[in-house]
Design a protein around this motif. Sequence first.
Motif, short mmCIF file in Angstrom:
data_model
loop_
_atom_site.label_atom_id
_atom_site.label_comp_id
_atom_site.label_asym_id
_atom_site.label_seq_id
_atom_site.Cartn_x
_atom_site.Cartn_y
_atom_site.Cartn_z
N ASP A 106 84.85 102.39 56.63
CA ASP A 106 85.64 103.57 56.29
C ASP A 106 84.74 104.54 55.55
O ASP A 106 83.52 104.36 55.51
CB ASP A 106 86.93 103.20 55.54
N ASN A 107 85.31 105.59 54.99
CA ASN A 107 84.49 106.62 54.35
C ASN A 107 83.91 106.20 53.00
O ASN A 107 83.06 106.89 52.47
CB ASN A 107 85.30 107.91 54.20
N GLU A 108 84.37 105.07 52.45
CA GLU A 108 83.91 104.61 51.14
C GLU A 108 82.95 103.43 51.22
O GLU A 108 82.01 103.34 50.45
CB GLU A 108 85.12 104.22 50.29
N TYR A 109 83.20 102.51 52.16
CA TYR A 109 82.35 101.32 52.24
C TYR A 109 82.31 100.75 53.65
O TYR A 109 83.12 101.09 54.50
CB TYR A 109 82.82 100.25 51.25
N ALA A 110 81.31 99.88 53.88
CA ALA A 110 81.15 99.21 55.16
C ALA A 110 80.75 97.76 54.89
O ALA A 110 80.02 97.48 53.94
CB ALA A 110 80.08 99.89 56.01
N MET A 111 81.27 96.84 55.72
CA MET A 111 80.92 95.43 55.61
C MET A 111 80.37 94.95 56.94
O MET A 111 80.91 95.29 58.00
CB MET A 111 82.14 94.58 55.22
N PHE A 112 79.30 94.18 56.87
CA PHE A 112 78.61 93.70 58.06
C PHE A 112 78.42 92.19 57.99
O PHE A 112 78.15 91.64 56.93
CB PHE A 112 77.21 94.33 58.18
N LYS A 113 78.53 91.55 59.15
CA LYS A 113 78.18 90.15 59.29
C LYS A 113 76.97 90.10 60.21
O LYS A 113 76.95 90.77 61.26
CB LYS A 113 79.35 89.37 59.89
N TRP A 125 74.45 85.90 57.27
CA TRP A 125 74.40 86.70 56.05
C TRP A 125 75.27 87.93 56.22
O TRP A 125 75.63 88.31 57.32
CB TRP A 125 72.97 87.01 55.64
N CYS A 126 75.67 88.50 55.10
CA CYS A 126 76.57 89.65 55.09
C CYS A 126 76.05 90.71 54.13
O CYS A 126 75.37 90.39 53.15
CB CYS A 126 77.98 89.23 54.67
N GLU A 127 76.40 91.94 54.43
CA GLU A 127 76.04 93.07 53.57
C GLU A 127 77.28 93.91 53.28
O GLU A 127 78.13 94.07 54.15
CB GLU A 127 75.00 93.97 54.25
N LEU A 128 77.34 94.43 52.07
CA LEU A 128 78.37 95.37 51.65
C LEU A 128 77.68 96.65 51.24
O LEU A 128 76.87 96.66 50.31
CB LEU A 128 79.18 94.80 50.47
N ASP A 137 86.43 96.32 42.13
CA ASP A 137 86.52 94.86 42.20
C ASP A 137 87.36 94.44 43.40
O ASP A 137 87.12 93.39 44.00
CB ASP A 137 87.12 94.29 40.91
N GLU A 138 88.34 95.25 43.78
CA GLU A 138 89.18 94.94 44.93
C GLU A 138 88.34 94.90 46.22
O GLU A 138 88.46 93.98 47.02
CB GLU A 138 90.30 95.97 45.07
N ILE A 139 87.47 95.89 46.40
CA ILE A 139 86.62 95.93 47.59
C ILE A 139 85.63 94.77 47.55
O ILE A 139 85.40 94.10 48.57
CB ILE A 139 85.89 97.29 47.71
N LYS A 140 85.05 94.50 46.39
CA LYS A 140 84.13 93.37 46.27
C LYS A 140 84.84 92.06 46.59
O LYS A 140 84.26 91.16 47.21
CB LYS A 140 83.51 93.33 44.87
N LYS A 145 85.92 87.57 50.40
CA LYS A 145 86.86 86.93 51.33
C LYS A 145 86.30 86.93 52.75
O LYS A 145 86.36 85.91 53.45
CB LYS A 145 88.21 87.65 51.30
N MET A 146 85.74 88.05 53.18
CA MET A 146 85.14 88.11 54.51
C MET A 146 83.99 87.11 54.63
O MET A 146 83.85 86.42 55.64
CB MET A 146 84.63 89.52 54.81
N CYS A 147 83.18 87.01 53.58
CA CYS A 147 82.07 86.06 53.59
C CYS A 147 82.57 84.63 53.74
O CYS A 147 82.01 83.85 54.52
CB CYS A 147 81.24 86.20 52.30
N LYS A 148 83.61 84.31 53.03
CA LYS A 148 84.19 82.97 53.11
C LYS A 148 84.66 82.68 54.54
O LYS A 148 84.49 81.57 55.06
CB LYS A 148 85.35 82.83 52.12
#
Length: 170
Positions: A106-113, A125-128, A137-140, A145-148
């Motif tokens: 989204d316009n604030e953050y991206a998560m990758f596997k 591995w994953c990147e935020l 803290d909510e996004i973190k 959760k995605m990593c798990k």
Amino acid sequence: MKILLLTFICGLQALNNDVKEPPQLTGEWYTVGLASTVPSKIMKGGSLEIYVHKIYNNEDGSLGGEFFKKENGECIKFSVSASQENDGQLKVPYDGENYLTIKHLDNEYAMFKLTNVKDDKNTTWCELFGRFPDLSDEIKGQFTKMCKEVGILNNQVRDLSKDDRCQELR
């Protein structure tokens, strides 16, 4: 009839005004979190401890990126380019081959596997990435959760928001 047509046109215009631009991967980013099934790879001095600076479109239409890493305590800038595989995944040559899937954007953050393949060994591995040096803290928590969900334990997740991420090279 004219009033009905005018009302319809105004309604379409109102709908058009509510359309937001889709989030863009290109632009400046900060690495806020890293996680790995092999934690030594993302710890200080690890081969996957890298910090994003920006993502851009190459002339050939592929994605490229500028990153930083530390070697012997010194920040080094480097670039990589991604090619798209037949299954839609992005392939990035760095410390072996990395197969990247965008899990959230989204316009604030991206998560990758990512799956790193080096010497016939696979590392998940994953990147935020955030548009700012820190995220809520909510996004973190969503990142953890995605990593798990991809097999990475909570103690294998690093919050980099307070770390030196080679800001002096930005």
